[in-house]
Design a protein around this motif. Structure first.
Motif, PDB file in Angstrom:
ATOM      1  N   ASP A 179       0.862  -1.184   0.000  1.00 44.44           N
ATOM      2  CA  ASP A 179       0.000   0.000   0.000  1.00 44.44           C
ATOM      3  C   ASP A 179       0.894   1.229   0.000  1.00 44.44           C
ATOM      4  OD1 ASP A 179      -1.790   2.132   0.648  1.00 44.44           O
ATOM      5  OD2 ASP A 179      -3.173   0.672   1.502  1.00 44.44           O
ATOM      6  N   SER A 180       0.701   2.097  -0.990  1.00 44.03           N
ATOM      7  CA  SER A 180       1.592   3.243  -1.153  1.00 44.03           C
ATOM      8  C   SER A 180       1.434   4.269  -0.042  1.00 44.03           C
ATOM      9  CB  SER A 180       1.332   3.913  -2.508  1.00 44.03           C
ATOM     10  OG  SER A 180       0.014   4.464  -2.554  1.00 44.03           O
ATOM     11  N   ASN A 181       0.262   4.363   0.550  1.00 41.21           N
ATOM     12  CA  ASN A 181       0.023   5.339   1.614  1.00 41.21           C
ATOM     13  C   ASN A 181       0.483   4.728   2.934  1.00 41.21           C
ATOM     14  OD1 ASN A 181      -0.924   7.275   3.409  1.00 41.21           O
ATOM     15  ND2 ASN A 181      -2.807   7.623   2.257  1.00 41.21           N
ATOM     16  N   ARG A 212       0.362   6.977   7.930  1.00 44.38           N
ATOM     17  CA  ARG A 212      -0.327   7.294   6.700  1.00 44.38           C
ATOM     18  C   ARG A 212      -0.612   8.804   6.662  1.00 44.38           C
ATOM     19  NH1 ARG A 212      -4.596   2.729   5.245  1.00 44.38           N
ATOM     20  NH2 ARG A 212      -3.623   3.080   3.205  1.00 44.38           N
ATOM     21  N   ASP A 214      -3.397  11.994   5.325  1.00 44.82           N
ATOM     22  CA  ASP A 214      -4.792  12.228   4.959  1.00 44.82           C
ATOM     23  C   ASP A 214      -4.878  12.902   3.600  1.00 44.82           C
ATOM     24  OD1 ASP A 214      -4.324  14.972   5.289  1.00 44.82           O
ATOM     25  OD2 ASP A 214      -5.159  15.018   7.312  1.00 44.82           O
ATOM     26  N   GLY A 217      -2.482  15.616   2.762  1.00 50.04           N
ATOM     27  CA  GLY A 217      -1.062  15.309   2.829  1.00 50.04           C
ATOM     28  C   GLY A 217      -0.466  15.437   4.209  1.00 50.04           C
ATOM     29  N   ASP A 219       0.269  14.053   8.079  1.00 46.00           N
ATOM     30  CA  ASP A 219       0.413  12.792   8.799  1.00 46.00           C
ATOM     31  C   ASP A 219      -0.799  12.520   9.687  1.00 46.00           C
ATOM     32  OD1 ASP A 219       2.794  11.946   7.788  1.00 46.00           O
ATOM     33  OD2 ASP A 219       3.844  11.878   9.711  1.00 46.00           O
ATOM     34  N   ASP A 631      -8.754  11.698  -3.361  1.00 46.41           N
ATOM     35  CA  ASP A 631      -7.927  12.240  -2.278  1.00 46.41           C
ATOM     36  C   ASP A 631      -8.740  13.118  -1.319  1.00 46.41           C
ATOM     37  OD1 ASP A 631      -5.467  12.080  -1.102  1.00 46.41           O
ATOM     38  OD2 ASP A 631      -4.595  13.763  -2.200  1.00 46.41           O
ATOM     39  N   PRO A 654      -7.224   7.905   5.643  1.00 46.69           N
ATOM     40  CA  PRO A 654      -6.110   8.033   4.699  1.00 46.69           C
ATOM     41  C   PRO A 654      -6.553   8.649   3.376  1.00 46.69           C
ATOM     42  CG  PRO A 654      -6.112   5.867   5.719  1.00 46.69           C
ATOM     43  CD  PRO A 654      -7.397   6.522   6.109  1.00 46.69           C
ATOM     44  N   ARG A 656      -5.498   9.397  -0.834  1.00 47.62           N
ATOM     45  CA  ARG A 656      -5.368   8.463  -1.955  1.00 47.62           C
ATOM     46  C   ARG A 656      -4.232   7.469  -1.722  1.00 47.62           C
ATOM     47  NH1 ARG A 656      -3.958  11.773  -5.640  1.00 47.62           N
ATOM     48  NH2 ARG A 656      -6.061  12.363  -6.330  1.00 47.62           N
ATOM     49  N   SER A 657      -4.495   6.222  -2.054  1.00 43.04           N
ATOM     50  CA  SER A 657      -3.454   5.204  -1.950  1.00 43.04           C
ATOM     51  C   SER A 657      -3.605   4.216  -3.094  1.00 43.04           C
ATOM     52  CB  SER A 657      -3.526   4.464  -0.614  1.00 43.04           C
ATOM     53  OG  SER A 657      -4.702   3.674  -0.535  1.00 43.04           O
TER      54      SER A 657
END
Length: 666
Positions: A179-181, A212, A214, A217, A219, A631, A654, A656-657
């Motif tokens: 998962d990228s996020n 992650r 939000d 952007g 944290d 997002d 979170p 976009r992921s």
């Protein structure tokens, strides 16, 4: 492909049953009366059948096609089920607006007693372990167990038969996910087999990742991933049908979380660190006996289980130098038998539980000052009738009697007993139009207090703590035209004397809770796909006031209006495309409890996926997802604190992921 092998069954009061042609088939309607699955029931049935016939992919049979990583994704397509918090270890499930601790919760039949700390989750579970989830919103049968004040929620883990075709003796799966996020890497491995009458299954999964971010952007504090889960099962089935199964399931989450794990931060109040360690461990050990060659008058179930949750907050490295340990435990079981008659069946038996809830402030100087606990024992006797009086009617009704003994933190005793009853049924007015209704009155006795607010100095009333009771009702209808269907349901839940103990207020405080609402749904299917949409409107109240998330702890939260969409289509080349959307409308019914009446912002979240199993390697499934496609910065509606005007920063979800996964079956 065999149509009976693979099912995604969504027998939902508001959400019509839909199917992916050639891949997903609905439940046999002739089985509905036996299982008691009426219009008000939600069943997410997920047989994870091996790759083979027609090259069907592995993960596309997942619950609601969502490949869920946590509870919020597990129930993504159900507008009457809300999950609060962006972090799995603080997520709570709300069914028809009522918090899950007011439902009879079980895992493989084992009662769950997990109300340990109001800032964290109650039943942490990994959806990767599951083959099915059944929810009886509001009206639950007598054999669902004690304490079904607002219904029942039953999780069922995978078995060998769900993973091997007949005639196969060994298999396994390995899955890698990214998962990228948060740069989250997850690995899972399962092996399973059978020989003679013996079966075994071993599953393990571990995930690690950073915080992650939000939709803006930023944290999400304390949202790192450090989670492990496992499942072990061994079973033996004799030639005469006697089947014995032992299962052990465990989920561990050990990571720094927000100091109050269900909120981003609290503005004001005593100074605290931004995060602190939360080490949460939930276990479930269960032994089951059944007979696969049952007769009409002998179809027994014997179950003995040990379940529990332990939470450790070790702040010894912080300025507070505190170590606190809370634990809930349940020893529970059931002995029952199903009697099959010409018109239906009767399931009758006895169940019991012996629960404890304790808290140990280990940093305090003496054992008597640091350790506090409550104990609750219950024995229940039940009978549930499920019948088909005519070819176009189905009926279910039952009774149970419960006998309780409570031991308070001061050693005081309280005994009480009560009767619960339920009735539900439906009738096919035509071959397309069905109506149904249900009602239940539930005696819940006294619930154990939350561990982290228990006080050894409590004085329990001589007359005892008032027993909690609940009344639930629904009316539902469904019209199925074949290629499309519409559904609707009206529901209500009233809970009186729900326990609302507090550290300073005492053990016998109670609250009254109400939830009312309705739901509507539409679905349509075509040769290789489906589309469905749902709408739910839920109004919740505590003590005759609009619900707020503070007084609603373990009870309810502000809800409002929700819209869901879901669609999927499989192309001739084997590619499966799909997606879903959840829309929460603005909610402006908050009361002026905290110096303001803020409108809780609505949101729109869209997720999409594509999945493929190459014809040249049908035991490999590749999947790519984009979650929160646009997002959006938002907090899920059931997340704590959004109704506070300035005091609470909620946990945002979170942004976009991109999630990539590969699963290999061997």
């Amino acid at each position: 492909m065999k149509s009976s092998t693979l099912r995604l069954c969504l027998a939902v009061g508001m959400m019509p049953t839909t199917l992916l042609a050639q891949d997903i088939t609905t439940q046999d309607p002739d089985q509905a009366a036996t299982d008691g699955d009426f219009l008000g029931t939600i069943i997410l049935n997920v047989p994870n059948v091996p790759v083979g016939e027609d090259g069907i992919s592995v993960t596309s049979e997942g619950i609601a096609l969502s490949n869920p990583a946590d509870l919020s994704e597990l129930f993504v397509a159900e507008p009457t089920i809300a999950v609060g918090s962006a972090i799995p270890m603080s997520q709570k499930v709300y069914v028809n607006g009522i918090e899950e601790n007011n439902l009879a919760i079980s895992i493989d039949g084992a009662r769950q007693n997990n109300k340990i700390f109001h800032h964290n989750t109650t039943t942490l579970i990994d959806p990767a372990l599951l083959k099915a989830t059944r929810i009886d919103p509001g009206v639950a049968p007598a054999d669902a167990g004690p304490g079904a004040l607002a219904g029942a929620l039953a999780y069922e883990t995978k078995d060998v038969d769900d993973l091997l075709f007949a005639g196969e003796n060994f298999g396994g799966r390995y899955k890698l996910e990214y998962d990228s996020n948060g740069d989250i890497f997850t690995n899972s491995l399962s092996v399973y087999g059978r020989e003679g009458g013996f079966e075994y299954l071993l599953f393990g999964k571990a995930g690690t990742g950073e915080n992650r971010i939000d939709g803006d952007g930023v944290d999400i504090v304390g949202s790192g991933t450090d989670m492990a889960s496992g499942l072990a099962k061994v079973a033996y089935e004799a030639d005469n049908g006697h089947r014995f199964e032992l299962s052990y399931e465990k989920v561990v989450d050990d990571e720094a979380r927000p100091y109050r794990a269900n909120m981003g931060s609290l503005i004001g109040g005593r100074p605290v660190p931004l995060t602190r360690p939360y080490d949460l461990e939930r276990t479930n050990l269960s032994f089951n006996y059944t007979n696969t060659q049952a007769t009409a008058m002998w179809n027994p179930t014997l179950r003995l289980s040990l379940s529990g949750t332990e939470l450790v907050n070790d702040e010894s490295t912080l300025s507070t130098t505190q170590l606190t340990s809370g634990e809930t435990k349940s020893f529970n079981g059931e002995v029952s038998n199903k009697f099959t008659l010409g018109w239906g069946e009767i399931n009758a038996g006895v169940d019991f539980f012996s629960d404890t809830a304790s808290i140990d402030y280990e940093y305090l100087p003496t054992a008597t000052a640091s350790f506090t606990e409550e104990k609750l024992n219950n024995v229940g006797v039940f009978a549930q009738v499920r019948a088909e009086p005519t070819t176009n009617t189905r009926l279910s009704f039952g009774l149970r009697a419960d006998f309780q003994d409570l031991t308070g933190t001061d050693g005081s005793k309280q005994s009480d007993s009560g009767i619960s009853g339920n009735i539900a049924g439906e009738i096919d007015l035509t071959d397309r139009f069905t109506i149904g209704a249900g009602y239940s009155h539930v005696w819940g006795g006294v619930e154990l207090a939350e561990n982290y607010i228990m006080n050894g100095a409590w004085i329990y009333p001589a007359a005892g703590i008032e027993a909690v009771i609940a009344d639930n009702a629904y009316v539902a209808a469904s019209y199925d035209a074949g290629s499309w269907a519409v559904d609707g349901k009206i529901f209500s839940t009233n809970i009186a004397n729900a326990r609302a103990a507090s550290w300073s207020g005492g053990p016998d405080l109670t609250a009254d809770v109400e939830s009312r609402g309705f739901e509507l749904g539409f679905s349509t299917t075509w040769d290789r796909g489906f589309f469905r949409a749902g709408f739910a409107s839920i109004d919740t109240r505590v003590n005759d006031n609009v619900a707020d998330s503070y007084t609603g702890n373990y009870l309810t939260v502000p809800m409002g209006d929700f819209i869901t969409f879901q669609a999927a289509h499989r192309f001739d080349n084997g590619l499966l495309f799909g997606g879903d959307a959840q829309i929460a409308l603005d909610y402006d019914k908050t009361d002026d409890f905290y110096g303001g009446s803020p409108t809780i912002a609505g949101y729109s979240v869209v997720n999409a996926f594509v999945e493929y199993s190459p014809k040249s390697m049908e035991n490999l499934t590749l999947r790519a997802e984009v979650n929160n496609l646009f997002d959006e910065k938002y907090a899920a509606r059931a997340t704590y604190g959004q109704d506070f005007p300035t005091e609470v920063v909620p946990l945002y979800e979170p942004g976009r992921s991109i999630r990539l996964s590969a699963e290999l079956v061997f």
